[in-house]
Design a protein around this motif. Structure first.
Motif, PDB file in Angstrom:
ATOM      1  N   MET A  41      39.412  46.029  39.851  1.00 12.10           N
ATOM      2  CA  MET A  41      40.424  46.826  40.522  1.00 12.10           C
ATOM      3  C   MET A  41      41.785  46.273  40.163  1.00 12.10           C
ATOM      4  SD  MET A  41      40.935  47.442  44.595  1.00 12.10           S
ATOM      5  CE  MET A  41      42.421  48.234  45.175  1.00 12.10           C
ATOM      6  N   ASP A  42      42.670  47.154  39.831  1.00 14.31           N
ATOM      7  CA  ASP A  42      44.043  46.782  39.510  1.00 14.31           C
ATOM      8  C   ASP A  42      44.819  46.547  40.800  1.00 14.31           C
ATOM      9  OD1 ASP A  42      46.191  46.460  37.571  1.00 14.31           O
ATOM     10  OD2 ASP A  42      47.016  48.297  38.426  1.00 14.31           O
ATOM     11  N   ILE A  43      45.446  45.400  40.903  1.00 14.53           N
ATOM     12  CA  ILE A  43      46.318  45.076  42.030  1.00 14.53           C
ATOM     13  C   ILE A  43      47.711  44.891  41.438  1.00 14.53           C
ATOM     14  CG2 ILE A  43      46.805  43.488  43.926  1.00 14.53           C
ATOM     15  CD1 ILE A  43      44.109  44.739  44.316  1.00 14.53           C
ATOM     16  N   LYS A  44      48.593  45.823  41.711  1.00 16.29           N
ATOM     17  CA  LYS A  44      49.926  45.800  41.092  1.00 16.29           C
ATOM     18  C   LYS A  44      50.760  44.600  41.512  1.00 16.29           C
ATOM     19  CE  LYS A  44      49.624  49.887  39.086  1.00 16.29           C
ATOM     20  NZ  LYS A  44      49.123  49.844  37.735  1.00 16.29           N
ATOM     21  N   ILE A  48      39.793  46.746  48.547  1.00 20.22           N
ATOM     22  CA  ILE A  48      39.515  45.337  48.270  1.00 20.22           C
ATOM     23  C   ILE A  48      38.324  44.872  49.112  1.00 20.22           C
ATOM     24  CG2 ILE A  48      40.400  42.974  48.566  1.00 20.22           C
ATOM     25  CD1 ILE A  48      43.217  44.164  47.852  1.00 20.22           C
ATOM     26  N   SER A  49      38.349  45.180  50.392  1.00 23.33           N
ATOM     27  CA  SER A  49      37.261  44.766  51.290  1.00 23.33           C
ATOM     28  C   SER A  49      35.921  45.347  50.868  1.00 23.33           C
ATOM     29  CB  SER A  49      37.572  45.191  52.732  1.00 23.33           C
ATOM     30  OG  SER A  49      38.675  44.480  53.219  1.00 23.33           O
ATOM     31  N   LEU A  50      35.915  46.636  50.506  1.00 23.81           N
ATOM     32  CA  LEU A  50      34.666  47.278  50.077  1.00 23.81           C
ATOM     33  C   LEU A  50      34.099  46.624  48.829  1.00 23.81           C
ATOM     34  CD1 LEU A  50      35.553  51.033  50.673  1.00 23.81           C
ATOM     35  CD2 LEU A  50      33.781  49.707  51.861  1.00 23.81           C
ATOM     36  N   ARG A  71      42.659  42.459  39.018  1.00 20.84           N
ATOM     37  CA  ARG A  71      43.563  42.049  37.949  1.00 20.84           C
ATOM     38  C   ARG A  71      44.977  42.519  38.243  1.00 20.84           C
ATOM     39  NH1 ARG A  71      40.652  46.005  36.088  1.00 20.84           N
ATOM     40  NH2 ARG A  71      41.730  47.948  35.691  1.00 20.84           N
ATOM     41  N   THR A  72      45.907  41.747  37.735  1.00 19.16           N
ATOM     42  CA  THR A  72      47.329  42.059  37.855  1.00 19.16           C
ATOM     43  C   THR A  72      47.957  41.892  36.486  1.00 19.16           C
ATOM     44  OG1 THR A  72      47.391  41.254  40.141  1.00 19.16           O
ATOM     45  CG2 THR A  72      49.497  41.430  38.987  1.00 19.16           C
ATOM     46  N   LEU A 130      44.764  37.570  35.385  1.00 20.10           N
ATOM     47  CA  LEU A 130      46.199  37.723  35.177  1.00 20.10           C
ATOM     48  C   LEU A 130      46.383  38.178  33.730  1.00 20.10           C
ATOM     49  CD1 LEU A 130      47.442  34.452  36.889  1.00 20.10           C
ATOM     50  CD2 LEU A 130      47.725  36.784  37.730  1.00 20.10           C
ATOM     51  N   GLN A 131      46.973  39.334  33.574  1.00 18.45           N
ATOM     52  CA  GLN A 131      47.200  39.891  32.241  1.00 18.45           C
ATOM     53  C   GLN A 131      48.675  39.801  31.902  1.00 18.45           C
ATOM     54  OE1 GLN A 131      43.895  43.377  31.999  1.00 18.45           O
ATOM     55  NE2 GLN A 131      45.871  44.023  32.731  1.00 18.45           N
TER      56      GLN A 131
END
Length: 109
Positions: free
Chosen positions: A1-4, A27-29, A40-41, A68-69
């Motif tokens: 999942m992308d986390i900005k 996120i919780s699911l 990832r960010t 971390l990208q």
């Protein structure tokens, strides 16, 4: 999942309104599912500092993997970002060392 980024900066980073509750629930699911996953960010230096990344790590407590990208300016839909920078590899290594734990693997891409 992308986390900005941290939830309070989502609008600035993504350029759209979001409901932080929706992201928290996702996120919780994912964590509760117990399946292989990664959060990832993509890190743009002008948008995310160390403290922002710490807040992201805290928001994914219980996750197994955080990526971390480094931002690549040639791969952007918004031409305003063509001159943006990411962190140096040494800085990413320091983030990895700080954020990684027995529970959380940190990968630099």
């Amino acid at each position: 999942m992308d986390i900005k980024g941290p939830f309070d900066k989502y609008r600035q980073i993504a350029g759209v309104e979001i409901d932080p509750g929706d992201i928290r629930r996702s996120i919780s699911l994912i964590i509760a599912a117990g399946t292989e996953h990664e959060f990832r960010t993509t890190v743009v230096r002008s948008l995310l500092d160390r403290d922002d990344l710490v807040r992201v790590v805290n928001s994914i407590k219980g996750a197994r993997c955080y990526v971390l990208q480094g931002f690549v300016p040639s791969k952007t839909l918004n031409s305003d970002f063509l001159t943006e920078k990411t962190y140096l590899s040494e800085e990413f290594s320091a983030f990895k060392k700080e954020f990684e734990s027995e529970e959380l693997r940190v990968i630099i891409r």
